[in-house]
Design a protein around this motif. Structure first.
Motif, PDB file in Angstrom:
ATOM      1  N   ILE A  39       0.832  -1.194   0.000  1.00 10.70           N
ATOM      2  CA  ILE A  39       0.000   0.000   0.000  1.00 10.70           C
ATOM      3  C   ILE A  39       0.873   1.254   0.000  1.00 10.70           C
ATOM      4  O   ILE A  39       0.582   2.225  -0.706  1.00 10.70           O
ATOM      5  CB  ILE A  39      -0.957  -0.006   1.219  1.00 10.70           C
ATOM      6  CG1 ILE A  39      -1.902  -1.211   1.142  1.00 10.70           C
ATOM      7  CG2 ILE A  39      -1.732   1.290   1.315  1.00 10.70           C
ATOM      8  CD1 ILE A  39      -2.793  -1.232  -0.071  1.00 10.70           C
ATOM      9  N   ASP A  40       1.955   1.228   0.764  1.00  8.60           N
ATOM     10  CA  ASP A  40       2.847   2.396   0.825  1.00  8.60           C
ATOM     11  C   ASP A  40       3.443   2.714  -0.544  1.00  8.60           C
ATOM     12  O   ASP A  40       3.544   3.884  -0.930  1.00  8.60           O
ATOM     13  CB  ASP A  40       3.972   2.163   1.833  1.00  8.60           C
ATOM     14  CG  ASP A  40       3.474   2.085   3.264  1.00  8.60           C
ATOM     15  OD1 ASP A  40       2.396   2.661   3.540  1.00  8.60           O
ATOM     16  OD2 ASP A  40       4.156   1.467   4.093  1.00  8.60           O
ATOM     17  N   LYS A  41       3.840   1.695  -1.275  1.00  8.88           N
ATOM     18  CA  LYS A  41       4.429   1.925  -2.598  1.00  8.88           C
ATOM     19  C   LYS A  41       3.384   2.447  -3.575  1.00  8.88           C
ATOM     20  O   LYS A  41       3.670   3.313  -4.401  1.00  8.88           O
ATOM     21  CB  LYS A  41       5.076   0.644  -3.113  1.00  8.88           C
ATOM     22  CG  LYS A  41       6.347   0.300  -2.360  1.00  8.88           C
ATOM     23  CD  LYS A  41       6.997  -0.945  -2.890  1.00  8.88           C
ATOM     24  CE  LYS A  41       8.233  -1.246  -2.055  1.00  8.88           C
ATOM     25  NZ  LYS A  41       8.871  -2.479  -2.455  1.00  8.88           N
ATOM     26  N   PHE A  42       2.163   1.916  -3.477  1.00  8.27           N
ATOM     27  CA  PHE A  42       1.104   2.424  -4.336  1.00  8.27           C
ATOM     28  C   PHE A  42       0.794   3.883  -4.014  1.00  8.27           C
ATOM     29  O   PHE A  42       0.607   4.708  -4.908  1.00  8.27           O
ATOM     30  CB  PHE A  42      -0.167   1.578  -4.200  1.00  8.27           C
ATOM     31  CG  PHE A  42      -0.094   0.254  -4.908  1.00  8.27           C
ATOM     32  CD1 PHE A  42       0.215   0.181  -6.264  1.00  8.27           C
ATOM     33  CD2 PHE A  42      -0.346  -0.914  -4.233  1.00  8.27           C
ATOM     34  CE1 PHE A  42       0.279  -1.037  -6.917  1.00  8.27           C
ATOM     35  CE2 PHE A  42      -0.290  -2.138  -4.879  1.00  8.27           C
ATOM     36  CZ  PHE A  42       0.029  -2.199  -6.226  1.00  8.27           C
ATOM     37  N   ASP A  43       0.738   4.222  -2.733  1.00  4.35           N
ATOM     38  CA  ASP A  43       0.482   5.606  -2.334  1.00  4.35           C
ATOM     39  C   ASP A  43       1.574   6.543  -2.833  1.00  4.35           C
ATOM     40  O   ASP A  43       1.296   7.642  -3.320  1.00  4.35           O
ATOM     41  CB  ASP A  43       0.357   5.716  -0.809  1.00  4.35           C
ATOM     42  CG  ASP A  43      -0.942   5.127  -0.279  1.00  4.35           C
ATOM     43  OD1 ASP A  43      -1.894   4.966  -1.082  1.00  4.35           O
ATOM     44  OD2 ASP A  43      -0.995   4.829   0.935  1.00  4.35           O
ATOM     45  N   THR A  44       2.819   6.115  -2.711  1.00  4.78           N
ATOM     46  CA  THR A  44       3.943   6.925  -3.177  1.00  4.78           C
ATOM     47  C   THR A  44       3.860   7.136  -4.684  1.00  4.78           C
ATOM     48  O   THR A  44       4.044   8.256  -5.184  1.00  4.78           O
ATOM     49  CB  THR A  44       5.283   6.257  -2.810  1.00  4.78           C
ATOM     50  OG1 THR A  44       5.337   6.088  -1.399  1.00  4.78           O
ATOM     51  CG2 THR A  44       6.458   7.089  -3.273  1.00  4.78           C
ATOM     52  N   ALA A  45       3.565   6.078  -5.435  1.00  9.36           N
ATOM     53  CA  ALA A  45       3.455   6.180  -6.889  1.00  9.36           C
ATOM     54  C   ALA A  45       2.303   7.102  -7.274  1.00  9.36           C
ATOM     55  O   ALA A  45       2.431   7.929  -8.189  1.00  9.36           O
ATOM     56  CB  ALA A  45       3.269   4.795  -7.499  1.00  9.36           C
ATOM     57  N   LEU A  78       2.547  10.641  -9.302  1.00 12.43           N
ATOM     58  CA  LEU A  78       1.783  10.836 -10.525  1.00 12.43           C
ATOM     59  C   LEU A  78       0.961  12.117 -10.442  1.00 12.43           C
ATOM     60  O   LEU A  78       0.918  12.931 -11.370  1.00 12.43           O
ATOM     61  CB  LEU A  78       0.878   9.638 -10.782  1.00 12.43           C
ATOM     62  CG  LEU A  78      -0.034   9.716 -11.999  1.00 12.43           C
ATOM     63  CD1 LEU A  78       0.791   9.795 -13.278  1.00 12.43           C
ATOM     64  CD2 LEU A  78      -0.977   8.537 -12.038  1.00 12.43           C
ATOM     65  N   LEU A  79       0.287  12.338  -9.314  1.00  9.08           N
ATOM     66  CA  LEU A  79      -0.519  13.541  -9.132  1.00  9.08           C
ATOM     67  C   LEU A  79       0.344  14.797  -9.133  1.00  9.08           C
ATOM     68  O   LEU A  79      -0.076  15.845  -9.620  1.00  9.08           O
ATOM     69  CB  LEU A  79      -1.329  13.439  -7.841  1.00  9.08           C
ATOM     70  CG  LEU A  79      -2.440  12.377  -7.845  1.00  9.08           C
ATOM     71  CD1 LEU A  79      -3.100  12.280  -6.480  1.00  9.08           C
ATOM     72  CD2 LEU A  79      -3.457  12.652  -8.939  1.00  9.08           C
ATOM     73  N   ASP A  80       1.580  14.703  -8.568  1.00  8.42           N
ATOM     74  CA  ASP A  80       2.487  15.849  -8.602  1.00  8.42           C
ATOM     75  C   ASP A  80       2.889  16.205 -10.038  1.00  8.42           C
ATOM     76  O   ASP A  80       3.030  17.379 -10.383  1.00  8.42           O
ATOM     77  CB  ASP A  80       3.747  15.566  -7.775  1.00  8.42           C
ATOM     78  CG  ASP A  80       3.473  15.585  -6.277  1.00  8.42           C
ATOM     79  OD1 ASP A  80       2.430  16.148  -5.870  1.00  8.42           O
ATOM     80  OD2 ASP A  80       4.306  15.036  -5.521  1.00  8.42           O
ATOM     81  N   GLN A  81       3.078  15.181 -10.867  1.00 10.53           N
ATOM     82  CA  GLN A  81       3.474  15.436 -12.252  1.00 10.53           C
ATOM     83  C   GLN A  81       2.321  16.013 -13.060  1.00 10.53           C
ATOM     84  O   GLN A  81       2.512  16.868 -13.922  1.00 10.53           O
ATOM     85  CB  GLN A  81       3.956  14.142 -12.917  1.00 10.53           C
ATOM     86  CG  GLN A  81       5.325  13.700 -12.483  1.00 10.53           C
ATOM     87  CD  GLN A  81       5.780  12.430 -13.192  1.00 10.53           C
ATOM     88  OE1 GLN A  81       5.052  11.858 -13.966  1.00 10.53           O
ATOM     89  NE2 GLN A  81       7.001  12.013 -12.893  1.00 10.53           N
TER      90      GLN A  81
END
Length: 101
Positions: free
Chosen positions: A86-92, A96-99
């Motif tokens: 879940i942590d890796k999905f949240d980070t990804a 993505l939202l930042d980009q």
């Protein structure tokens, strides 16, 4: 005075001489044995050092530019089902939202 080096270079010398003493032969039937034991802390420290060395090697790209140590570790984690979290999905998702903006 000789400026160009020594006047004579000696060849290989024999190993027999006053510098080497032969040890006394062990008694018949006696065998010398050495044992080494490592504490649990030493074993843990060794394992941690090896893990750090492996992690450092992952960051070193090969001649083709691929960090094969990292790739192999990630393949193993994916195959074992330990990579996705879940942590890796949240980070990804955050990246993505930042980009996107």
């Amino acid at each position: 005075m000789q400026v160009n080096g020594p006047t004579q270079i000696h060849g290989p010398q024999a190993l027999s001489g006053p510098h080497f003493r032969r040890s006394a032969a062990p008694a018949a039937g006696a065998q010398a044995s050495d044992q080494v034991t490592f504490s649990a802390e030493a074993q843990k420290a060794s394992a941690a050092a090896e893990a750090l060395d492996a992690r450092a090697a992952e960051g070193i790209p090969g001649p083709d530019g691929v960090r094969s140590g990292l790739v192999n570790r990630l393949k193993g984690e994916i195959a074992a089902g330990r990579y996705e979290s879940i942590d890796k999905f949240d980070t990804a998702l955050d990246r993505l939202l930042d980009q996107i903006g």
